[in-house]
Write a protein that holds these residues in place. Structure first.
Motif, mmCIF file in Angstrom:
data_model
loop_
_atom_site.group_PDB
_atom_site.id
_atom_site.type_symbol
_atom_site.label_atom_id
_atom_site.label_comp_id
_atom_site.label_asym_id
_atom_site.label_seq_id
_atom_site.Cartn_x
_atom_site.Cartn_y
_atom_site.Cartn_z
ATOM 1 N N ILE A 219 -63.578 -24.679 33.874
ATOM 2 C CA ILE A 219 -63.321 -25.896 34.266
ATOM 3 C C ILE A 219 -64.147 -26.551 35.207
ATOM 4 C CG2 ILE A 219 -61.626 -27.814 35.055
ATOM 5 C CD1 ILE A 219 -59.541 -26.235 33.282
ATOM 6 N N GLU A 220 -64.206 -25.431 36.394
ATOM 7 C CA GLU A 220 -65.052 -26.023 37.699
ATOM 8 C C GLU A 220 -66.248 -25.799 37.564
ATOM 9 O OE1 GLU A 220 -64.889 -24.236 42.418
ATOM 10 O OE2 GLU A 220 -63.931 -23.141 40.838
ATOM 11 N N GLU A 221 -66.825 -24.902 36.695
ATOM 12 C CA GLU A 221 -68.314 -24.737 36.450
ATOM 13 C C GLU A 221 -68.956 -25.687 35.769
ATOM 14 O OE1 GLU A 221 -72.357 -23.672 36.759
ATOM 15 O OE2 GLU A 221 -70.553 -23.337 38.147
ATOM 16 N N LEU A 222 -68.329 -26.151 34.642
ATOM 17 C CA LEU A 222 -68.731 -26.974 33.623
ATOM 18 C C LEU A 222 -68.481 -28.345 33.769
ATOM 19 C CD1 LEU A 222 -68.186 -24.706 30.423
ATOM 20 C CD2 LEU A 222 -70.281 -24.952 31.952
ATOM 21 N N ASP A 223 -67.078 -28.605 34.635
ATOM 22 C CA ASP A 223 -66.779 -30.016 34.713
ATOM 23 C C ASP A 223 -66.210 -30.407 33.254
ATOM 24 O OD1 ASP A 223 -66.827 -30.314 37.420
ATOM 25 O OD2 ASP A 223 -69.258 -31.022 37.278
ATOM 26 N N ARG A 224 -65.674 -29.690 32.503
ATOM 27 C CA ARG A 224 -65.163 -29.989 31.356
ATOM 28 C C ARG A 224 -63.876 -29.374 31.188
ATOM 29 N NH1 ARG A 224 -68.991 -32.079 28.015
ATOM 30 N NH2 ARG A 224 -70.921 -31.382 28.245
ATOM 31 N N GLY A 225 -62.894 -30.235 30.383
ATOM 32 C CA GLY A 225 -61.578 -29.720 29.981
ATOM 33 C C GLY A 225 -61.745 -29.048 28.823
ATOM 34 N N LEU A 226 -60.513 -28.213 28.745
ATOM 35 C CA LEU A 226 -60.387 -27.318 27.754
ATOM 36 C C LEU A 226 -59.027 -27.214 27.088
ATOM 37 C CD1 LEU A 226 -58.686 -24.581 29.040
ATOM 38 C CD2 LEU A 226 -60.970 -24.177 29.943
ATOM 39 N N THR A 227 -58.764 -26.811 26.254
ATOM 40 C CA THR A 227 -57.416 -26.445 25.374
ATOM 41 C C THR A 227 -56.950 -25.147 25.183
ATOM 42 O OG1 THR A 227 -57.791 -28.610 24.343
ATOM 43 C CG2 THR A 227 -55.915 -27.359 23.570
ATOM 44 N N TYR A 228 -55.564 -24.909 25.544
ATOM 45 C CA TYR A 228 -54.925 -23.660 25.183
ATOM 46 C C TYR A 228 -54.423 -23.805 23.791
ATOM 47 C CZ TYR A 228 -55.261 -21.626 29.809
ATOM 48 O OH TYR A 228 -55.649 -21.287 31.328
ATOM 49 N N LEU A 229 -54.759 -22.731 23.072
ATOM 50 C CA LEU A 229 -54.088 -22.545 21.725
ATOM 51 C C LEU A 229 -53.013 -21.406 21.636
ATOM 52 C CD1 LEU A 229 -57.355 -23.147 19.451
ATOM 53 C CD2 LEU A 229 -55.672 -24.867 20.134
ATOM 54 N N LYS A 230 -52.168 -21.534 21.196
ATOM 55 C CA LYS A 230 -51.061 -20.672 21.036
ATOM 56 C C LYS A 230 -51.504 -19.590 19.828
ATOM 57 C CE LYS A 230 -47.196 -22.829 23.005
ATOM 58 N NZ LYS A 230 -45.482 -23.306 22.562
ATOM 59 N N GLY A 231 -51.521 -18.361 20.290
ATOM 60 C CA GLY A 231 -51.912 -17.272 19.144
ATOM 61 C C GLY A 231 -51.011 -16.088 19.174
ATOM 62 N N GLU A 232 -51.149 -15.316 18.403
ATOM 63 C CA GLU A 232 -50.379 -13.915 18.305
ATOM 64 C C GLU A 232 -51.438 -12.826 17.658
ATOM 65 O OE1 GLU A 232 -46.668 -11.889 15.876
ATOM 66 O OE2 GLU A 232 -46.667 -14.169 16.388
ATOM 67 N N GLY A 233 -51.441 -11.676 18.479
ATOM 68 C CA GLY A 233 -52.318 -10.654 18.210
ATOM 69 C C GLY A 233 -51.874 -9.826 16.990
ATOM 70 N N GLY A 234 -52.704 -9.697 15.959
ATOM 71 C CA GLY A 234 -52.478 -8.942 14.814
ATOM 72 C C GLY A 234 -51.959 -7.680 15.046
ATOM 73 N N PHE A 235 -52.487 -6.884 15.752
ATOM 74 C CA PHE A 235 -51.876 -5.684 15.941
ATOM 75 C C PHE A 235 -50.683 -5.539 17.043
ATOM 76 C CE2 PHE A 235 -56.185 -4.836 14.613
ATOM 77 C CZ PHE A 235 -56.032 -4.018 13.451
ATOM 78 N N SER A 236 -50.940 -6.099 18.109
ATOM 79 C CA SER A 236 -49.732 -5.969 19.048
ATOM 80 C C SER A 236 -48.597 -6.972 18.926
ATOM 81 C CB SER A 236 -50.511 -6.343 20.536
ATOM 82 O OG SER A 236 -50.944 -7.715 20.563
ATOM 83 N N ASN A 237 -48.968 -8.000 18.051
ATOM 84 C CA ASN A 237 -47.897 -8.913 17.964
ATOM 85 C C ASN A 237 -47.337 -9.713 19.222
ATOM 86 O OD1 ASN A 237 -47.478 -8.598 15.173
ATOM 87 N ND2 ASN A 237 -46.356 -6.857 15.678
#
Length: 293
Positions: A219-237
């Protein structure tokens, strides 16, 4: 209830008029004098002109108006009006340009003709599609076929265009058909480029255990917003915060550098993005305050 005419609609109408003018300029001064064919309804009008001397400005209306009326419910209200405008615009400009004696001398170089003609006609057509308009023809037929048979619009259009090109061999030879294919390829590339906005963007997906450390730096370097997507590890769950951000191609190396500094094992996926609207792309963005050290 009558639909209100907004500044956007006025702008769209103006763009469709300009787009049809540019498209028809390419058809009249490049395709017609050099016997290059076309796909779709325009290709049919060129066949009728070559074999029977029928003015394309007239045959465009004869072919398209019944199709527009037939596919009115499929098109939707705005698309229906824009398609009528596009069809009338093509007919009008074909008539106008045929009455203006402009000679574009390319020394009978069909390769140059197919390249320049494809660029001009493709740019004009791209403007029309960019605002949601069409010039009728196979676009309407393809939607009708999709509704009644389940065949995709793209596949149906390809079938119709191929059929028209084969019919075009009744007035052009195989050599000119090959140049026509070059023209059509360049035409389609220009349409895609104009519709996509004349630029490319990339969607970046970053999967890392250190997403919350990476995100503030992006965010600081690119001056762009971003989004967090919720995920789950396939091995670790285990639950994961996946970063999604849209950037220009030249910013990809900066992102990789930032991510590599924090988590060399992070997974980075780069996606093609065909259209972007929002701050940083379609609006002015702030100047960078810092540079990556």
């Amino acid at each position: 209830m009558q639909e209100k005419i907004t500044p956007k609609i006025i702008r769209d109408i103006f763009i469709i008029i300009i787009g049809t003018a540019i498209f028809c300029f390419g058809i009249v001064y490049f395709n017609i004098p050099n016997d290059l064919a076309e796909g779709g309804a325009t290709g049919i009008t060129l066949i009728l002109r070559a074999l029977f001397g029928i003015d394309p400005a007239i045959s465009t209306l004869v072919i398209n108006i019944p199709l527009i009326l037939l596919g009115g419910r499929i098109l939707g209200k705005q698309s229906f009006y824009y398609t009528i405008l596009g069809t009338l615009g093509v007919s009008f400009w074909l008539s106008v340009w045929q009455r203006i004696p402009i000679v574009i001398d390319l020394n009978h170089d069909l390769l140059l003709v197919s390249i320049i003609g494809g660029i001009i006609a493709g740019f004009g057509s791209g403007l029309i599609y960019r605002v949601g308009g069409t010039t009728g023809g196979t676009d309407i037929l393809a939607r009708i076929v999709e509704k009644n048979t389940g065949i995709s619009v793209g596949r149906a259009q390809l079938m119709f265009d191929t059929f028209v090109l084969v019919l075009s061999l009744t007035y052009i030879d195989l050599s000119k058909m090959l140049y026509t294919l070059i023209y059509i390829y360049i035409f389609s590339r220009l349409v895609d480029s104009v519709v996509d906005g004349g630029y490319s963007a990339k969607g970046i997906i970053i999967v890392s255990e250190k997403s919350q450390q990476i995100a503030p730096l992006l965010i600081e370097e690119l001056d762009r917003g971003l989004t967090y997507l919720k995920g789950e590890g396939g091995f670790s769950n285990e639950d994961k915060k996946i970063i999604y951000i849209v950037v220009t191609p030249r910013e990809i190396s900066t992102i990789k550098q930032i991510v590599d500094q924090i988590d060399p094992k992070a997974f980075i996926n780069v996606l093609n993005v065909h259209e972007v609207q929002g701050e940083g792309f379609s609006y002015l963005r702030p100047k960078r305050k810092r540079h990556l050290k």
